[in-house]
Design a protein around this motif. Sequence first.
Motif, mmCIF file in Angstrom:
data_model
loop_
_atom_site.group_PDB
_atom_site.id
_atom_site.type_symbol
_atom_site.label_atom_id
_atom_site.label_comp_id
_atom_site.label_asym_id
_atom_site.label_seq_id
_atom_site.Cartn_x
_atom_site.Cartn_y
_atom_site.Cartn_z
ATOM 1 N N ASN A 1 1.129 -1.207 0.425
ATOM 2 C CA ASN A 1 -0.471 0.147 0.380
ATOM 3 C C ASN A 1 1.013 1.314 -0.080
ATOM 4 O OD1 ASN A 1 -2.533 -1.441 -0.191
ATOM 5 N ND2 ASN A 1 -2.250 -1.534 1.868
ATOM 6 N N GLY A 2 1.980 1.215 -0.857
ATOM 7 C CA GLY A 2 2.941 2.295 -0.752
ATOM 8 C C GLY A 2 3.883 2.600 0.312
ATOM 9 N N GLU A 3 3.729 1.881 0.814
ATOM 10 C CA GLU A 3 5.195 1.553 1.837
ATOM 11 C C GLU A 3 5.925 0.302 1.765
ATOM 12 O OE1 GLU A 3 5.263 3.012 4.831
ATOM 13 O OE2 GLU A 3 3.196 4.324 4.838
ATOM 14 N N ILE A 4 7.429 1.453 2.021
ATOM 15 C CA ILE A 4 8.383 0.513 1.036
ATOM 16 C C ILE A 4 9.114 -0.288 2.743
ATOM 17 C CG2 ILE A 4 10.011 0.876 -0.646
ATOM 18 C CD1 ILE A 4 7.265 1.026 -1.456
ATOM 19 N N ILE A 5 9.548 -1.872 2.168
ATOM 20 C CA ILE A 5 10.053 -2.314 2.762
ATOM 21 C C ILE A 5 11.402 -2.405 1.902
ATOM 22 C CG2 ILE A 5 10.437 -4.584 4.488
ATOM 23 C CD1 ILE A 5 7.225 -4.260 4.498
ATOM 24 N N VAL A 6 13.104 -2.370 2.198
ATOM 25 C CA VAL A 6 13.788 -3.103 1.161
ATOM 26 C C VAL A 6 14.433 -4.091 1.791
ATOM 27 C CG1 VAL A 6 15.714 -2.065 0.395
ATOM 28 C CG2 VAL A 6 14.344 -0.412 0.532
ATOM 29 N N GLY A 7 14.244 -5.788 1.772
ATOM 30 C CA GLY A 7 14.508 -6.553 2.059
ATOM 31 C C GLY A 7 14.302 -7.874 2.766
ATOM 32 N N PHE A 8 13.792 -8.830 3.390
ATOM 33 C CA PHE A 8 12.528 -9.541 3.988
ATOM 34 C C PHE A 8 13.121 -8.659 5.323
ATOM 35 C CE2 PHE A 8 11.206 -13.652 4.962
ATOM 36 C CZ PHE A 8 10.014 -13.371 4.877
ATOM 37 N N ASP A 9 12.246 -8.245 5.567
ATOM 38 C CA ASP A 9 12.127 -8.042 7.201
ATOM 39 C C ASP A 9 10.417 -8.133 7.239
ATOM 40 O OD1 ASP A 9 11.795 -6.366 9.376
ATOM 41 O OD2 ASP A 9 12.293 -3.984 8.865
ATOM 42 N N LYS A 10 10.888 -9.023 7.982
ATOM 43 C CA LYS A 10 9.216 -10.046 8.345
ATOM 44 C C LYS A 10 9.172 -9.562 9.073
ATOM 45 C CE LYS A 10 10.355 -14.163 9.882
ATOM 46 N NZ LYS A 10 10.076 -15.904 10.268
ATOM 47 N N ALA A 11 8.704 -8.257 10.777
ATOM 48 C CA ALA A 11 8.939 -8.005 11.219
ATOM 49 C C ALA A 11 8.386 -6.551 11.025
ATOM 50 C CB ALA A 11 9.477 -7.534 12.919
ATOM 51 N N ARG A 12 8.333 -5.764 9.717
ATOM 52 C CA ARG A 12 7.569 -4.786 9.370
ATOM 53 C C ARG A 12 6.354 -5.213 8.234
ATOM 54 N NH1 ARG A 12 9.534 -0.174 5.735
ATOM 55 N NH2 ARG A 12 7.978 1.179 6.047
ATOM 56 N N LEU A 13 6.844 -5.793 7.391
ATOM 57 C CA LEU A 13 6.275 -7.147 6.874
ATOM 58 C C LEU A 13 4.676 -7.532 7.489
ATOM 59 C CD1 LEU A 13 5.616 -7.644 3.589
ATOM 60 C CD2 LEU A 13 6.440 -9.798 4.396
ATOM 61 N N ASP A 14 4.925 -8.018 8.743
ATOM 62 C CA ASP A 14 3.682 -8.475 9.884
ATOM 63 C C ASP A 14 2.635 -7.012 9.716
ATOM 64 O OD1 ASP A 14 3.533 -11.107 9.483
ATOM 65 O OD2 ASP A 14 4.947 -11.000 11.486
ATOM 66 N N SER A 15 3.791 -6.388 10.959
ATOM 67 C CA SER A 15 2.519 -5.208 10.284
ATOM 68 C C SER A 15 1.930 -4.302 9.968
ATOM 69 C CB SER A 15 4.033 -3.498 12.167
ATOM 70 O OG SER A 15 4.564 -2.663 10.902
ATOM 71 N N LEU A 16 2.399 -4.637 8.333
ATOM 72 C CA LEU A 16 1.856 -3.848 7.599
ATOM 73 C C LEU A 16 0.961 -4.598 6.570
ATOM 74 C CD1 LEU A 16 5.205 -2.052 5.662
ATOM 75 C CD2 LEU A 16 3.282 -0.850 6.688
ATOM 76 N N ILE A 17 1.005 -6.325 6.964
ATOM 77 C CA ILE A 17 0.135 -7.357 6.310
ATOM 78 C C ILE A 17 -1.415 -6.906 7.400
ATOM 79 C CG2 ILE A 17 0.973 -8.095 4.774
ATOM 80 C CD1 ILE A 17 1.509 -10.394 6.581
ATOM 81 N N SER A 18 -0.718 -6.901 8.375
ATOM 82 C CA SER A 18 -1.636 -7.219 9.120
ATOM 83 C C SER A 18 -2.434 -6.246 10.315
ATOM 84 C CB SER A 18 -1.085 -7.366 11.208
ATOM 85 O OG SER A 18 -0.268 -6.960 11.244
ATOM 86 N N GLY A 19 -1.729 -5.125 9.309
ATOM 87 C CA GLY A 19 -2.835 -3.493 9.956
ATOM 88 C C GLY A 19 -3.647 -2.914 8.753
#
Length: 76
Positions: A58-76
Amino acid sequence: MNVKIYSTPTCPYCIQAKKYLDGKNVQYEEFDVSKDRDAAMEMINKSGQRGVPVIDVNGEIIVGFDKARLDSLISG
């Protein structure tokens, strides 16, 4: 939710990220930046990075496989 992953076929972190998203039943659009120059330029413009994976949630960029950040974005 709109998820895009910019990756290459040989990148181990890209493979991990895609398996992780699959396991969470998250639909995503994949771009192979080794073959798609336009997608590669789009990825660089969004992230300032040439390394993969780059994940756009949704426009938030993650560089690399950052599981914690990915979790926070897909669950929020």
